[in-house]
Each structure stands twice: as structure tokens, then as C-alpha cells.
Design an enzyme around this catalytic site. Structure first.
Site, PDB file in Angstrom:
ATOM      1  N   GLY A   2       0.764  -1.021  -0.045  1.00 29.61           N
ATOM      2  CA  GLY A   2      -0.035   0.011   0.301  1.00 29.61           C
ATOM      3  C   GLY A   2       0.827   1.308  -0.084  1.00 29.61           C
ATOM      4  N   ARG A   3       0.376   2.208   0.600  1.00 25.98           N
ATOM      5  CA  ARG A   3       0.960   3.490   0.647  1.00 25.98           C
ATOM      6  C   ARG A   3       2.479   3.469   1.339  1.00 25.98           C
ATOM      7  NH1 ARG A   3      -4.215   5.005   2.271  1.00 25.98           N
ATOM      8  NH2 ARG A   3      -5.315   6.309   0.547  1.00 25.98           N
ATOM      9  N   ILE A   4       2.444   2.969   2.472  1.00 27.56           N
ATOM     10  CA  ILE A   4       3.537   2.912   3.248  1.00 27.56           C
ATOM     11  C   ILE A   4       4.434   1.648   2.798  1.00 27.56           C
ATOM     12  CG2 ILE A   4       4.594   2.247   5.683  1.00 27.56           C
ATOM     13  CD1 ILE A   4       1.826   3.398   6.723  1.00 27.56           C
ATOM     14  N   THR A  28       5.866  -2.506  11.594  1.00 24.14           N
ATOM     15  CA  THR A  28       5.408  -1.235  11.705  1.00 24.14           C
ATOM     16  C   THR A  28       4.004  -1.365  11.518  1.00 24.14           C
ATOM     17  OG1 THR A  28       6.103  -0.373   9.706  1.00 24.14           O
ATOM     18  CG2 THR A  28       7.688  -0.110  11.562  1.00 24.14           C
ATOM     19  N   GLU A  67      -0.378  -4.884  22.999  1.00 23.69           N
ATOM     20  CA  GLU A  67       0.246  -3.703  23.238  1.00 23.69           C
ATOM     21  C   GLU A  67      -0.672  -3.113  24.610  1.00 23.69           C
ATOM     22  OE1 GLU A  67       0.919   0.405  20.699  1.00 23.69           O
ATOM     23  OE2 GLU A  67       1.045  -1.751  19.733  1.00 23.69           O
ATOM     24  N   HIS A  80       5.638   1.952  19.693  1.00 24.91           N
ATOM     25  CA  HIS A  80       4.656   2.528  18.575  1.00 24.91           C
ATOM     26  C   HIS A  80       4.816   3.933  18.218  1.00 24.91           C
ATOM     27  CE1 HIS A  80       0.450   1.490  17.011  1.00 24.91           C
ATOM     28  NE2 HIS A  80       0.974   2.318  16.243  1.00 24.91           N
ATOM     29  N   ILE A  81       5.850   4.166  17.938  1.00 25.84           N
ATOM     30  CA  ILE A  81       6.362   5.721  17.598  1.00 25.84           C
ATOM     31  C   ILE A  81       6.479   6.037  15.861  1.00 25.84           C
ATOM     32  CG2 ILE A  81       7.712   6.031  19.446  1.00 25.84           C
ATOM     33  CD1 ILE A  81      10.088   5.744  18.062  1.00 25.84           C
ATOM     34  N   GLY A  82       5.772   4.946  15.216  1.00 31.09           N
ATOM     35  CA  GLY A  82       5.785   5.193  13.673  1.00 31.09           C
ATOM     36  C   GLY A  82       5.361   6.255  12.998  1.00 31.09           C
TER      37      GLY A  82
END
Length: 328
Positions: free
Chosen positions: A156-158, A237, A268, A286-288
Site C-alpha cells: 500500500g502507501r507505506i 510497523t 500492546e 509504537h512511534i511510527g
């Protein structure tokens, strides 16, 4: 006509809260922590617009407790925390914040690739704890990624952006696994669509970029980890439950793979037992999307969704159209 009431479950960037307040009466929970269930139910009960974050489970019970609820404007690109089917049955539109976190999450993915393959966190600890004995030819050897093979699960986009950075920046060959053939990516990057098993067997780095749905839960488990090269790295991620975390701990412990870089976790904020002890894992909280620019942009997308809804316009990021009506 009075403004609708918007309940925000956790502090957001000030600019976005100010923007939302132009269109709704804002009730902001000011405590910067995961909201207790009872507070979530109480806040939802009295609102027309609910603005949750990814740690807030917006299920049937929350919606049942909120008779006035007309919009769920989720703060985040992912929306597995929302029971979209339940919202759809009730005629409640659900929106998210896609696109604006593509670059930031792709950057962090590449950072994890480098951090785990070059043992950056491990060796940083060695320096800080004064364990460095001096330079040696065989000390702290990792693996380079230049010219290696990147396997992208979910183009996808990422996933596409990660592939672009890896190919153009490090000369990596790109394999990908997804439902549909991505011809543009194949033309621009020379990427090759392959089966999941082929990708796992041939890739030096495997990176996950899929949403969390029924078919992707534990997409990577014991069997899949055993298919990977012993010199390969797994990067996640996307969403924690895409990986069977207990199986990953065993694979890392037995060095079936060289290492893993994680920004998300199956349960989480907790980690699977033993994961924190694995020196060959880089573990992030979780700092993406955690840059000032991106988190602000995400919040402004929420504000735009609220504005569109209040004015009865097309919702720019509606997950379950066509349940859109002007507030009344």
C-alpha cells in the site's frame, strides 16, 4: 442550532482542538493516558461526535451507550479499534486519518532495518555501560542491507514508500506479496510479485505493511518464521497481532532469524514474555507516526472530517460510506 458535542478521549495537538472547536463543543479528556472503560462509556454517552485513538476499543457496547452518537472520527490511519460493522448497522460514519503518516512511518521502518541489522541499540548499550573493550575485527558484526533483497508484505502507501527508499537509497531488490499486482511499482522499482512462501525464503529483510483483519492475524507465525533465512530480519510497523509474538520470541531465542525490529505488539502495551530479553530485537513504543509534523497533520485531518460532517458534506476519509447526513 447548538453545536454538536465532540468528546476527545486524549489530548491532541492544540491547533487541531482549536479547529474542532469551531464546529463542535469540545469535551476534552485532559489526562494523557489510556482512557478507563468507565470514562469512555461516560464520555460517549453524552456526545454526538466521538474522537478516539487506536487504544480505545469502540465496540457495540460503547455505541449502545451513546444514543446521540452520529460520527466516530478515529485519530489514526488504522481503525481495527472500531467495530465498523456495528457502526454501519447503526448508520454511524467512521473516519480515519490516512496518507499523512506515510512518510513518517516509512522513515521509521527503514530506521528499524538499519538499527537491527547494524546492532545499533545493542552497541549503544555497550558504550553507555562502559563494556566497550576497544576496536576489534570481529566485534559487533551485523549485516549490511545495500544490494540485498527486501520483501514487502502489503504494497500500500507505506509499503510502496519503504520499497522506494530501499531500492533507490540502498539498491535493494524488491519482492512483494499482496492481493493485486502493482504494475506501477513493478515498472518504477523492478519489483516482483511473488507468493508469501517465496518472499519469506528469498528476502534478507521482510517488512510488514498490512491492516489487521481476520486474514492477517498471525500472518507471520512459527511456520512462516521457519521459512525465513537465518540471516534475515523481520520488521513490523503495521499492527502487532499480524505476528505471532510468542513464536517470534522462540525464533529469536533459537536464532532461526537474525533479528527483528518492532514498533507494534500483539497485546500492546505489553510484550510477549521473553521478548525484552532478546538482544537481537529492536523494540520501539509504537512511534511510527511520532513526529510533531505528522501527529499534528493527523489531528487536522480529524478536524476536517468533523467540519465536513457538521456541514453535511462528503466525508473525505469515510471508511463506511454512504452513511453521511448533516448534523441536526
Amino acid at each position: 442550532m447548538p453545536k454538536p458535542i465532540a468528546f476527545i478521549t486524549r489530548p491532541l495537538p492544540t491547533a487541531a482542538v482549536t479547529a474542532i472547536s469551531k464546529y463542535a463543543t469540545v469535551r476534552l479528556r485532559k489526562t494523557d493516558s489510556i482512557i478507563p472503560r468507565k470514562d469512555l462509556l461516560a464520555g460517549a454517552k453524552a456526545c454526538d461526535i466521538l474522537i478516539p485513538i487506536l487504544t480505545d476499543p469502540i465496540d457495540e457496547a460503547v455505541m449502545a451507550a451513546a444514543p446521540r452518537l452520529k460520527l466516530i472520527a478515529n485519530y489514526g490511519a488504522g481503525y481495527n479499534n472500531v467495530d465498523v460493522a456495528a457502526a454501519t448497522r447503526r448508520g454511524i460514519p467512521v473516519t480515519n486519518t490516512p496518507d499523512v503518516l506515510t512518510e513518517t512511518t516509512a522513515e521509521l521502518t527503514v530506521a528499524l532495518m538499519l538499527a537491527v541489522s547494524r546492532r545499533l541499540v545493542e552497541t549503544d548499550h555497550i558504550m553507555r555501560s562502559k563494556q566497550y573493550p576497544g576496536w576489534g575485527p570481529l566485534l559487533y558484526l551485523g549485516h549490511g542491507i545495500s544490494g540485498k533483497t527486501l520483501g514487502v508484505i502489503g504494497m500500500g502507501r507505506i509499503g510502496t514508500r519503504v520499497a522506494e527508499i530501499a531500492h533507490h537509497g540502498f539498491g535493494m531488490r524488491v519482492l512483494y506479496y499482496t492481493k493485486h499486482k502493482e504494475r506501477e511499482v513493478e515498472l518504477s522499482l523492478g519489483a516482483q510479485k511473488v507468493s508469501l512462501s517465496t518472499l519469506l525464503k528469498k528476502s534478507d529483510v521482510v517488512t510488514l505493511h498490512v491492516p489487521l483483519v481476520k486474514d492477517t492475524r498471525h500472518l507471520i507465525g512459527k511456520k512462516e518464521l521457519q521459512m525465513m533465512k537465518s540471516s534475515a530480519y523481520l520488521i513490523n510497523t503495521s499492527r502487532g497481532p499480524v505476528v505471532d509474538e510468542a513464536a517470534l520470541v522462540q525464533a529469536l531465542r533459537r536464532q532461526l532469524i537474525a533479528g527483528a525490529g518492532l514498533d507494534v505488539y500483539e497485546h500492546e502495551p505489553n510484550m510477549a514474555p521473553g521478548l525484552a530479553k532478546q538482544w537481537n530485537a529492536v523494540l520501539l513504543p509504537h512511534i511510527g507516526s511520532a513526529t510533531i509534523e505528522t501527529r499534528t497533520a493527523m489531528a487536522m485531518v480529524v478536524a476536517k472530517n468533523v467540519q465536513a460532517f457538521v456541514h453535511g458534506r462528503h466525508l473525505p476519509n469515510c471508511i463506511n460510506p454512504p452513511h453521511v447526513t448533516a448534523f441536526s
